[in-house]
Design an enzyme around this catalytic site. Structure first.
Site, mmCIF file in Angstrom:
data_model
loop_
_atom_site.group_PDB
_atom_site.id
_atom_site.type_symbol
_atom_site.label_atom_id
_atom_site.label_comp_id
_atom_site.label_asym_id
_atom_site.label_seq_id
_atom_site.Cartn_x
_atom_site.Cartn_y
_atom_site.Cartn_z
ATOM 1 N N GLU A 1 0.529 -14.095 -36.775
ATOM 2 C CA GLU A 1 0.050 -13.168 -37.799
ATOM 3 C C GLU A 1 0.180 -13.770 -39.197
ATOM 4 O O GLU A 1 0.971 -14.696 -39.428
ATOM 5 C CB GLU A 1 0.841 -11.857 -37.699
ATOM 6 C CG GLU A 1 0.468 -10.773 -38.708
ATOM 7 C CD GLU A 1 -0.981 -10.295 -38.623
ATOM 8 O OE1 GLU A 1 -1.899 -11.113 -38.846
ATOM 9 O OE2 GLU A 1 -1.198 -9.099 -38.373
ATOM 10 N N HIS B 1 -2.484 -7.133 -30.050
ATOM 11 C CA HIS B 1 -1.307 -6.733 -29.275
ATOM 12 C C HIS B 1 -1.168 -5.206 -29.216
ATOM 13 O O HIS B 1 -1.722 -4.480 -30.053
ATOM 14 C CB HIS B 1 -0.043 -7.333 -29.884
ATOM 15 C CG HIS B 1 0.188 -6.880 -31.301
ATOM 16 N ND1 HIS B 1 0.746 -5.659 -31.610
ATOM 17 C CD2 HIS B 1 -0.078 -7.495 -32.473
ATOM 18 C CE1 HIS B 1 0.820 -5.530 -32.916
ATOM 19 N NE2 HIS B 1 0.319 -6.627 -33.470
#
Length: 194
Positions: A81, A8
């Site tokens: 994550e 990201h």
């Protein structure tokens, strides 16, 4: 197993060197621009599918990329994550000010990557296992040949370490080509021919 990966774009917590983990933080303006800039390396890849973590920072990166590509886009919880346990949300510099026994496992202090293991954190092995499950699911059960996975730094680091033994720290919004067949390859895409 061949695929593409992009971490990201930048968030304010990245900029502050704060561990995000599963905390759902949006991109900042720099991160949005990074996602747009990555397009010049991504468009020539002739992708068929984008699979993203549902956390805001990855989701927004994938949506920005997909504005130009208009591909099928899937969200998969297996791309979230790593949970960093006791140190999640902390700045890296602040971690040094705490006694180690308050934040880190004292029984098995280092993981396979040589990093200290935070208390109540997800292990890198568990992250790698769910990452590999996501890859095999999206690459093995579809007709899509060129898939971009949009996820997170520790997620990718755990996966790459499990397959290559290399400890990689991917930059924000940097696309990678990965080939986990006989001789695993992980490399930054500098140009479309990679």
């Amino acid at each position: 197993m061949k695929f593409y990966f992009i971490r990201h774009g930048e968030t304010d917590w990245n900029k502050e060197k704060r561990l995000q983990g599963r905390t759902d933080i949006p991109l900042n303006d720099a991160g949005r621009q990074q996602a747009r800039d990555a397009l010049k390396k991504i468009i020539p890849l002739n992708l068929d599918l984008i699979v993203s973590s549902p956390l805001m920072r990855a989701k927004e990166t994938a949506l920005i990329i997909n504005e130009a590509l208009r591909l099928p886009l899937h969200f998969d919880d297996n791309l979230v994550e790593r949970h960093f346990g006791k140190i999640e949300g902390m700045k890296q510099d602040d971690i040094k000010t705490y006694p180690e026994h308050e934040l880190f496992d004292q029984q098995t202090p280092f993981d396979a990557c040589g990093q200290r293991i935070p208390l109540k954190a997800e292990t890198i092995e568990a992250v790698a296992e769910r990452a590999y499950f996501a890859l095999t699911h999206h690459l093995g059960f579809s007709s899509h040949k060129n898939v971009l996975f949009c996820a997170h730094g520790a997620w990718f680091r755990s996966l790459v370490f499990s397959k290559t033994g290399e400890v990689l720290h991917p930059n924000n919004a940097t696309p990678y080509f990965c080939d986990f067949t006989a001789n695993p390859i992980v490399k930054i895409i500098d140009d479309p021919s990679h």
